[in-house]
Motif scaffolding. Structure first.
Motif, PDB file in Angstrom:
ATOM      1  N   UNK A  70     -57.989 -26.081  40.030  1.00  0.00           N
ATOM      2  CA  UNK A  70     -58.360 -27.474  39.755  1.00  0.00           C
ATOM      3  C   UNK A  70     -57.834 -28.007  38.419  1.00  0.00           C
ATOM      4  N   UNK A  71     -57.564 -27.135  37.469  1.00  0.00           N
ATOM      5  CA  UNK A  71     -57.146 -27.554  36.128  1.00  0.00           C
ATOM      6  C   UNK A  71     -55.626 -27.675  36.026  1.00  0.00           C
ATOM      7  N   UNK A  72     -54.906 -26.679  36.556  1.00  0.00           N
ATOM      8  CA  UNK A  72     -53.459 -26.601  36.334  1.00  0.00           C
ATOM      9  C   UNK A  72     -52.632 -26.581  37.615  1.00  0.00           C
TER      10      UNK A  72
ATOM     11  N   UNK B 267     -48.957 -27.252  26.647  1.00  0.00           N
ATOM     12  CA  UNK B 267     -48.643 -26.485  27.847  1.00  0.00           C
ATOM     13  C   UNK B 267     -47.300 -26.888  28.438  1.00  0.00           C
ATOM     14  N   UNK B 268     -46.913 -28.158  28.253  1.00  0.00           N
ATOM     15  CA  UNK B 268     -45.649 -28.658  28.788  1.00  0.00           C
ATOM     16  C   UNK B 268     -45.631 -28.704  30.299  1.00  0.00           C
ATOM     17  N   UNK B 269     -44.736 -29.458  30.845  1.00  0.00           N
ATOM     18  CA  UNK B 269     -44.516 -29.554  32.298  1.00  0.00           C
ATOM     19  C   UNK B 269     -45.792 -29.781  33.099  1.00  0.00           C
TER      20      UNK B 269
END
Length: 182
Positions: free
Chosen positions: A43-45, A158-160
């Motif tokens: 759910x987060x990433x 975190x990028x992208x």
């Protein structure tokens, strides 16, 4: 640390052991990661992040060196491994890399037992501070670590589309310990 669900009965009602992992625990330790990561980070990433993390950090090959080095603790309930914690040195600091408890056993105090054991061992080993990171958006983890005296020190991009990593630290030496060493 992953999402919050209640287990069946509290850990104090059952036989709970927190101990150093050994080679016989390898499969169960990896299984903890495979059962916690999807519900924690999906759910987060997103699913791609989960798949990448499982392939990179939750394989037997990636886990064996930490177990062999004595850096993995497990939490057992009635003989079943339901949680784990892993630490390691990085740039002169001790880092808590992993602390996970199966969703069915969260809120039973097992994460707290694992973290206390990590803190106690770090103090015995002479570390001044314990560091860790969690993904922004994992508010349960942030609150859990704050409860144990960790404070945010920085955020790493975190990028992208990946959430930032929130870095935290907790001093391990008390004023009394520092005075004794003077």
């Amino acid at each position: 640390m992953s999402g919050e669900e209640s287990g069946s009965g509290t850990a104090t009602e059952r036989s709970v052991v927190v101990r150093q992992a050994d080679g016989d625990d390898l499969t169960a330790v990896v299984e903890v990661g495979h059962r916690t990561w999807p519900v924690t980070y999906g759910p987060i990433a997103g699913d791609d992040y989960v798949a990448m993390g499982l392939a990179k950090w939750w394989t037997q090959e990636a886990t064996i060196p930490a177990i062999r080095a004595g850096r993995v603790l497990v939490a057992e309930v009635d003989g079943e491994i339901v949680g784990m914690a892993s630490v390691g040195p990085s740039e002169g600091h001790l880092i808590l890399w992993k602390l996970y408890v199966l969703p069915s056993h969260q809120r039973d105090g097992l994460g707290a037992r694992l973290l206390r054991a990590v803190i106690d061992k770090a103090q015995e080993d002479g570390y001044d501070e314990l560091r860790l990171s969690y993904l922004a958006g994992n508010d349960g983890a942030g609150a859990f670590y704050e409860h144990f005296g960790f404070r945010e020190t920085e955020r790493e991009s975190g990028g992208s589309g990946i959430p930032d990593s929130v870095w935290m630290a907790r001093p391990l030496r008390t004023d009394e310990q520092e005075e004794r060493q003077s």
